[in-house]
Structures are given as structure tokens and as C-alpha cells.
Design a protein around this motif. Structure first.
Motif, PDB file in Angstrom:
ATOM      1  N   ASP A  33       0.832  -1.214   0.000  1.00 24.01           N
ATOM      2  CA  ASP A  33       0.000   0.000   0.000  1.00 24.01           C
ATOM      3  C   ASP A  33       0.863   1.259   0.000  1.00 24.01           C
ATOM      4  OD1 ASP A  33      -2.296  -1.536   0.066  1.00 24.01           O
ATOM      5  OD2 ASP A  33      -2.764  -1.111   2.167  1.00 24.01           O
ATOM      6  N   LEU A  34       1.944   1.238   0.767  1.00 27.48           N
ATOM      7  CA  LEU A  34       2.841   2.396   0.816  1.00 27.48           C
ATOM      8  C   LEU A  34       3.506   2.639  -0.541  1.00 27.48           C
ATOM      9  CD1 LEU A  34       4.444   1.803   4.329  1.00 27.48           C
ATOM     10  CD2 LEU A  34       2.742   3.541   3.718  1.00 27.48           C
ATOM     11  N   ILE A  35       3.840   1.561  -1.231  1.00 27.22           N
ATOM     12  CA  ILE A  35       4.417   1.681  -2.576  1.00 27.22           C
ATOM     13  C   ILE A  35       3.396   2.300  -3.533  1.00 27.22           C
ATOM     14  CG2 ILE A  35       5.221   0.364  -4.585  1.00 27.22           C
ATOM     15  CD1 ILE A  35       6.519  -1.587  -2.479  1.00 27.22           C
ATOM     16  N   VAL A  36       2.175   1.789  -3.491  1.00 23.45           N
ATOM     17  CA  VAL A  36       1.121   2.304  -4.374  1.00 23.45           C
ATOM     18  C   VAL A  36       0.861   3.781  -4.095  1.00 23.45           C
ATOM     19  CG1 VAL A  36      -1.355   2.134  -4.917  1.00 23.45           C
ATOM     20  CG2 VAL A  36       0.043   0.065  -4.778  1.00 23.45           C
ATOM     21  N   ASP A  37       0.811   4.145  -2.818  1.00 23.00           N
ATOM     22  CA  ASP A  37       0.565   5.548  -2.450  1.00 23.00           C
ATOM     23  C   ASP A  37       1.620   6.487  -3.039  1.00 23.00           C
ATOM     24  OD1 ASP A  37      -1.651   4.771  -1.007  1.00 23.00           O
ATOM     25  OD2 ASP A  37      -0.685   4.973   0.953  1.00 23.00           O
ATOM     26  N   GLU A  58      10.676  -1.217  -2.997  1.00 22.27           N
ATOM     27  CA  GLU A  58      10.226  -1.957  -1.813  1.00 22.27           C
ATOM     28  C   GLU A  58      11.241  -1.829  -0.679  1.00 22.27           C
ATOM     29  OE1 GLU A  58       7.981  -6.117  -1.595  1.00 22.27           O
ATOM     30  OE2 GLU A  58      10.071  -6.336  -2.226  1.00 22.27           O
ATOM     31  N   THR A  59      12.517  -1.941  -1.007  1.00 26.27           N
ATOM     32  CA  THR A  59      13.573  -1.820   0.001  1.00 26.27           C
ATOM     33  C   THR A  59      13.587  -0.418   0.606  1.00 26.27           C
ATOM     34  OG1 THR A  59      14.888  -3.584  -0.976  1.00 26.27           O
ATOM     35  CG2 THR A  59      16.067  -1.986   0.389  1.00 26.27           C
ATOM     36  N   GLU A  60      13.368   0.588  -0.214  1.00 27.46           N
ATOM     37  CA  GLU A  60      13.273   1.961   0.290  1.00 27.46           C
ATOM     38  C   GLU A  60      12.141   2.079   1.320  1.00 27.46           C
ATOM     39  OE1 GLU A  60      11.057   5.777  -1.511  1.00 27.46           O
ATOM     40  OE2 GLU A  60      12.609   4.961  -2.825  1.00 27.46           O
ATOM     41  N   ILE A  61      11.008   1.491   1.015  1.00 25.77           N
ATOM     42  CA  ILE A  61       9.846   1.526   1.918  1.00 25.77           C
ATOM     43  C   ILE A  61      10.154   0.744   3.195  1.00 25.77           C
ATOM     44  CG2 ILE A  61       7.434   0.781   2.190  1.00 25.77           C
ATOM     45  CD1 ILE A  61       7.742   3.260   0.355  1.00 25.77           C
ATOM     46  N   VAL A  62      10.798  -0.403   3.057  1.00 23.90           N
ATOM     47  CA  VAL A  62      11.157  -1.220   4.222  1.00 23.90           C
ATOM     48  C   VAL A  62      12.015  -0.404   5.187  1.00 23.90           C
ATOM     49  CG1 VAL A  62      12.612  -3.160   4.982  1.00 23.90           C
ATOM     50  CG2 VAL A  62      10.928  -3.491   3.155  1.00 23.90           C
ATOM     51  N   HIS A  63      13.016   0.274   4.669  1.00 22.61           N
ATOM     52  CA  HIS A  63      13.897   1.063   5.537  1.00 22.61           C
ATOM     53  C   HIS A  63      13.124   2.181   6.241  1.00 22.61           C
ATOM     54  CE1 HIS A  63      17.793  -0.823   4.941  1.00 22.61           C
ATOM     55  NE2 HIS A  63      17.377  -1.089   3.722  1.00 22.61           N
ATOM     56  N   ARG A  64      12.116   2.709   5.573  1.00 20.21           N
ATOM     57  CA  ARG A  64      11.309   3.763   6.183  1.00 20.21           C
ATOM     58  C   ARG A  64      10.495   3.228   7.364  1.00 20.21           C
ATOM     59  NH1 ARG A  64       6.617   6.160   2.918  1.00 20.21           N
ATOM     60  NH2 ARG A  64       5.245   5.795   4.656  1.00 20.21           N
ATOM     61  N   ILE A  73       3.539  -4.760  10.444  1.00 17.32           N
ATOM     62  CA  ILE A  73       3.897  -4.477   9.054  1.00 17.32           C
ATOM     63  C   ILE A  73       3.586  -5.705   8.211  1.00 17.32           C
ATOM     64  CG2 ILE A  73       5.753  -3.831   7.475  1.00 17.32           C
ATOM     65  CD1 ILE A  73       7.203  -2.672  10.047  1.00 17.32           C
ATOM     66  N   SER A  74       2.635  -5.542   7.300  1.00 18.22           N
ATOM     67  CA  SER A  74       2.320  -6.594   6.331  1.00 18.22           C
ATOM     68  C   SER A  74       3.189  -6.345   5.110  1.00 18.22           C
ATOM     69  CB  SER A  74       0.841  -6.520   5.937  1.00 18.22           C
ATOM     70  OG  SER A  74       0.010  -6.663   7.064  1.00 18.22           O
ATOM     71  N   THR A  75       3.935  -7.353   4.692  1.00 17.41           N
ATOM     72  CA  THR A  75       4.865  -7.198   3.574  1.00 17.41           C
ATOM     73  C   THR A  75       4.301  -7.845   2.317  1.00 17.41           C
ATOM     74  OG1 THR A  75       6.038  -9.257   4.066  1.00 17.41           O
ATOM     75  CG2 THR A  75       6.849  -7.238   5.130  1.00 17.41           C
ATOM     76  N   GLY A  76       4.873  -7.449   1.190  1.00 16.57           N
ATOM     77  CA  GLY A  76       4.567  -8.131  -0.056  1.00 16.57           C
ATOM     78  C   GLY A  76       5.207  -9.513  -0.037  1.00 16.57           C
ATOM     79  N   GLY A  77       4.709 -10.396  -0.872  1.00 14.72           N
ATOM     80  CA  GLY A  77       5.171 -11.786  -0.869  1.00 14.72           C
ATOM     81  C   GLY A  77       6.660 -11.967  -1.096  1.00 14.72           C
ATOM     82  N   GLY A  78       7.279 -11.063  -1.843  1.00 14.63           N
ATOM     83  CA  GLY A  78       8.706 -11.197  -2.125  1.00 14.63           C
ATOM     84  C   GLY A  78       9.602 -10.324  -1.283  1.00 14.63           C
ATOM     85  N   CYS A  79       9.035  -9.596  -0.360  1.00 12.62           N
ATOM     86  CA  CYS A  79       9.792  -8.589   0.391  1.00 12.62           C
ATOM     87  C   CYS A  79      10.994  -9.168   1.129  1.00 12.62           C
ATOM     88  CB  CYS A  79       8.862  -7.864   1.355  1.00 12.62           C
ATOM     89  SG  CYS A  79       9.636  -6.501   2.245  1.00 12.62           S
ATOM     90  N   VAL A  80      10.796 -10.199   1.910  1.00 12.54           N
ATOM     91  CA  VAL A  80      11.898 -10.723   2.726  1.00 12.54           C
ATOM     92  C   VAL A  80      12.838 -11.632   1.940  1.00 12.54           C
ATOM     93  CG1 VAL A  80      10.646 -10.479   4.906  1.00 12.54           C
ATOM     94  CG2 VAL A  80      10.583 -12.668   3.663  1.00 12.54           C
ATOM     95  N   ASN A  85      16.302  -6.667   3.432  1.00  7.47           N
ATOM     96  CA  ASN A  85      15.003  -6.267   3.972  1.00  7.47           C
ATOM     97  C   ASN A  85      14.736  -6.949   5.313  1.00  7.47           C
ATOM     98  OD1 ASN A  85      14.569  -4.630   1.762  1.00  7.47           O
ATOM     99  ND2 ASN A  85      13.215  -6.065   0.725  1.00  7.47           N
ATOM    100  N   SER A  86      14.940  -8.253   5.378  1.00  9.58           N
ATOM    101  CA  SER A  86      14.711  -8.931   6.662  1.00  9.58           C
ATOM    102  C   SER A  86      15.702  -8.419   7.706  1.00  9.58           C
ATOM    103  CB  SER A  86      14.763 -10.455   6.517  1.00  9.58           C
ATOM    104  OG  SER A  86      15.931 -10.882   5.887  1.00  9.58           O
ATOM    105  N   ALA A  87      16.929  -8.126   7.302  1.00 11.72           N
ATOM    106  CA  ALA A  87      17.911  -7.577   8.248  1.00 11.72           C
ATOM    107  C   ALA A  87      17.461  -6.210   8.759  1.00 11.72           C
ATOM    108  CB  ALA A  87      19.281  -7.476   7.581  1.00 11.72           C
TER     109      ALA A  87
END
Length: 172
Positions: A33-37, A58-64, A73-80, A85-87
Motif C-alpha cells: 500500500d505504501l508503494i502504491v501511495d 520496496e527496500t526503500e519503503i522497508v527502511h522507512r 507491518i504486512s509485507t509483499g510476498g517477495g519482500c523478505v 530487507n529482513s535484516a
């Protein structure tokens, strides 16, 4: 502490994330959702810029969001799938929860959603099986806790996570 939900597309990360937020009062974010916004439709990002650019965004959003506290935090299927990103989630005090679900359930939920989910475009049961087999070991290796969601309702899964991390309940 943040609770980070990971798993396949259709595993229930958004639905469970919302319910966890309701039960605990923790803020809820959905990385997609944050990416879409900020950038527009995910399908358009994939089509015009490719998966590589999407993963950078996605990584930019994760760091935020990883730097915040007291969030679900609900992630996209490929996020981790990206170790960075997981780190980042763990460095930010996050506990990663893998929502595990059977292939048949996933396919029933998402097999028809290729327009909204670019990686599932023209998908077949076998393509989804291959994706699940590729991703499951990664989800398991980065997870602090795994919930087998098969046969469980939304509330039951959310409450199992609350119990696993001794989260305070405020609602429901």
C-alpha cells in the motif's frame, strides 16, 4: 517492537495485520500500500520498470517503516527474499512472522489475480507450486515465528501471534 508478517501472496498478511492492529493498538502498515501511495500501481511498476526496480522501491519503503516502533507491518510476498530487507526489519526491533498456508488454499485465493499481482500473471497450479517451494525455505529462515494458518480463522491466527510475543491486548 514491530511484528512483520511475511509469506506468499494470499497467505493473509494484510487481513491478519489489520486484525493484529485492532487487538493491540499497534499502528499497521502494508508495504505494498505504501508503494502504491507513492509510486502508483504495482502492476504498472512491473510492466514499465521491471521487477528489479520494484524491489528497489520496496527496500526503500522497508527502511522507512523498519525504523518505527510498535507497528504491525504486512509485507509483499517477495519482500523478505532480499536479505537486506529482513535484516532491516530485525535491526529495527522487528519480529518476523511467517504465515504458512497450503498450496491449494493459496491457489484458490490468488490463482485468478494476475492483473493485480504481476508475478501471478498467467499462473498455473504448477507455477505457484514452484514459487512456493522456492520461497518457503527463505521465509522459514528469516522468521522468528511461524504460524500454520491452515484451518484457522483470522482471529485465531492473530491471537496466536499476540500470545507468541506476549503483546498487550487493547481491543476485541
Amino acid at each position: 517492537m514491530n511484528i512483520v508478517l511475511c509469506g506468499m501472496m494470499g497467505a493473509g498478511k494484510t487481513t491478519i495485520g489489520i486484525r493484529l492492529s485492532e487487538l493491540t493498538g499497534m499502528r499497521w502498515y502494508d508495504t505494498d500500500d505504501l508503494i502504491v501511495d507513492k509510486y502508483g500501481r504495482i502492476a504498472d511498476i512491473f510492466e514499465y520498470y521491471g521487477e528489479g526496480r520494484f524491489r528497489q522501491i520496496e527496500t526503500e519503503i522497508v527502511h522507512r517503516v523498519a525504523g518505527e516502533d510498535n507497528c504491525v507491518i504486512s509485507t509483499g510476498g517477495g519482500c523478505v527474499l532480499r536479505p537486506e530487507n529482513s535484516a532491516a526489519f530485525k535491526e529495527g526491533g522487528g519480529k518476523i512472522v511467517f504465515l504458512k498456508v497450503d498450496l491449494e488454499v493459496l491457489f484458490a485465493r490468488t490463482g485468478h489475480t494476475g492483473d493485480e499481482r504481476p508475478l501471478l500473471k498467467n499462473t498455473t497450479f504448477e507455477k505457484m507450486r514452484a514459487l512456493l517451494e522456492q520461497r518457503t525455505p527463505i521465509y522459514e529462515s528469516c522468521a522468528d515465528y511461524t504460524v500454520d494458518t491452515n484451518g484457522k480463522g483470522i482471529d485465531e491466527v492473530a491471537r496466536e501471534i499476540v500470545s507468541a510475543f506476549d503483546l498487550p491486548l487493547i481491543g476485541g
